[in-house]
Design a protein around this motif. Structure first.
Motif, mmCIF file in Angstrom:
data_model
loop_
_atom_site.group_PDB
_atom_site.id
_atom_site.type_symbol
_atom_site.label_atom_id
_atom_site.label_comp_id
_atom_site.label_asym_id
_atom_site.label_seq_id
_atom_site.Cartn_x
_atom_site.Cartn_y
_atom_site.Cartn_z
ATOM 1 N N TRP A 123 -49.829 0.082 -82.384
ATOM 2 C CA TRP A 123 -48.914 0.092 -81.241
ATOM 3 C C TRP A 123 -47.514 0.608 -81.556
ATOM 4 O O TRP A 123 -46.610 0.516 -80.736
ATOM 5 C CB TRP A 123 -48.830 -1.281 -80.565
ATOM 6 N N TYR A 124 -47.292 1.156 -82.737
ATOM 7 C CA TYR A 124 -46.067 1.909 -83.040
ATOM 8 C C TYR A 124 -44.776 1.141 -82.775
ATOM 9 O O TYR A 124 -43.777 1.712 -82.342
ATOM 10 C CB TYR A 124 -46.061 3.227 -82.260
ATOM 11 N N GLY A 125 -44.790 -0.144 -83.014
ATOM 12 C CA GLY A 125 -43.573 -0.932 -82.851
ATOM 13 C C GLY A 125 -43.274 -1.364 -81.437
ATOM 14 O O GLY A 125 -42.231 -1.979 -81.184
ATOM 15 N N ALA A 126 -44.156 -1.069 -80.488
ATOM 16 C CA ALA A 126 -43.917 -1.458 -79.096
ATOM 17 C C ALA A 126 -43.846 -2.978 -78.971
ATOM 18 O O ALA A 126 -44.481 -3.704 -79.740
ATOM 19 C CB ALA A 126 -45.020 -0.911 -78.196
ATOM 20 N N SER A 153 -46.082 -8.923 -84.503
ATOM 21 C CA SER A 153 -44.798 -8.211 -84.532
ATOM 22 C C SER A 153 -44.614 -7.484 -85.859
ATOM 23 O O SER A 153 -44.146 -6.336 -85.892
ATOM 24 C CB SER A 153 -43.649 -9.193 -84.301
ATOM 25 N N ARG A 154 -44.977 -8.135 -86.953
ATOM 26 C CA ARG A 154 -44.874 -7.491 -88.266
ATOM 27 C C ARG A 154 -45.836 -6.307 -88.351
ATOM 28 O O ARG A 154 -45.487 -5.238 -88.870
ATOM 29 C CB ARG A 154 -45.182 -8.489 -89.380
ATOM 30 N N TYR A 155 -47.040 -6.492 -87.832
ATOM 31 C CA TYR A 155 -48.068 -5.451 -87.826
ATOM 32 C C TYR A 155 -47.551 -4.216 -87.094
ATOM 33 O O TYR A 155 -47.679 -3.075 -87.571
ATOM 34 C CB TYR A 155 -49.295 -6.032 -87.133
ATOM 35 N N ARG A 156 -46.951 -4.445 -85.933
ATOM 36 C CA ARG A 156 -46.423 -3.336 -85.143
ATOM 37 C C ARG A 156 -45.221 -2.677 -85.818
ATOM 38 O O ARG A 156 -45.025 -1.461 -85.704
ATOM 39 C CB ARG A 156 -46.063 -3.826 -83.738
#
Length: 294
Positions: A123-126, A153-156
């Motif tokens: 999700w590219y930080g969305a 959130s960390r994953y993104r």
């Protein structure tokens, strides 16, 4: 208005007209971190390439795909398109969907870079509100990840950072026209295009989110002031998405943001990629950013 810019100016790569005729250098970019690390790379090369680098924050090798046109001249440089894949895809997403993509890069003399974005579902930080509880384009339930909010959130954040890393790596190898760096993406990558588009608005000469508009989502459009936007969606996609895309275009125009819209008749979510991508190229290459400010 605070805008963030990648430093230095973005640089990304892609693959050439021969990309579909023969396997790109380095195989298909798949395999374990250890296997990727053993794949050969040629800095500064042209044509269709599978690349990789060690992503320190993730602790593993990450693939990305580059197409650099055969006409590339390091003394002159070239414009750049950064392309973000959809949910479940990888760095090969656009090359698999658009068979003439290498030819488009050659025709327009443009470098095309396709980062992995850390994962197939990064999700590219969305923000977590995207996609929230919205159903898939085909009406299916929202995919579950098994990750809690903090982990997600960390994953993104890693997904966003992977894109930034690739830009910096390529920037060290190729000369990019800093006034002609563009961002595009489809589906999840379309949402990522909105997100990275507004977050790093000073970087892009234009952006092109494809099938990436949901109803009732704040896309922070004022941060795109001065950034031309091409919105597109298949005419046979979820009617709520189609209507939201049309309203998004109206909102952009009302704000004075240069806007174009393409809705291929009868095209499905996945089927809109091939007919839309040439139109996206045509729109993007006409846009130029003043590197000293918009």
């Amino acid at each position: 208005m605070n805008k963030t810019s990648f430093v230095p100016a973005l640089v990304l790569l892609t693959m050439g007209p021969w990309a579909m005729a023969q396997p790109p250098a380095g195989g298909d970019g798949s395999g374990s971190s250890e296997e990727l690390a053993q794949q050969a790379q040629t800095p500064g090369a042209t044509g269709d390439q599978q690349r990789h680098y060690f992503f320190n924050a993730a602790g593993k090798e990450m693939p990305y795909r580059l197409y650099v046109p055969r006409s590339y001249d390091p003394n002159v440089g070239a414009p750049l398109i950064v392309a973000l894949h959809g949910y479940g895809g990888n760095q090969n997403y656009f090359f698999d969907s658009v068979k003439e993509l290498p030819a488009l890069c050659e025709q327009h003399g443009i470098i095309f870079a396709a980062p992995m974005g850390f994962a197939t579902d990064g999700w590219y930080g969305a923000p977590l509100s995207i996609p929230g509880a919205a159903p898939r384009s085909g009406g299916g339930a929202t995919p579950t990840t098994g990750r809690g909010p903090d982990e997600e959130s960390r994953y993104r954040a890693l997904s966003e950072q992977d894109v930034v890393n690739v830009l910096e790596i390529v920037n060290r190898e190729y000369k990019i026209d800093s006034g002609r760096t563009y961002l595009m993406g489809h589906s999840m990558g379309g949402f990522g295009t909105w997100w990275l588009g507004q977050k790093y608005a000073d970087t892009w000469a234009a952006i092109a989110p494809m099938s990436g508009v949901l109803p009732n989502v704040d896309y922070q459009l004022p941060r795109l002031e001065g950034v031309p936007v091409m919105v597109s969606i298949g005419g046979a996609e979820n009617p709520a998405w189609v209507e939201a895309s049309r309203k998004q275009v109206d909102a952009l125009k009302a704000m004075g943001i240069p806007t174009d819209y393409f809705e291929p008749e009868g095209a499905t979510h996945g089927g809109m990629i091939a007919p839309t991508t040439p139109r996206v190229f045509e729109f993007l290459v006409k846009q130029r950013k003043n590197v000293h400010g918009r």
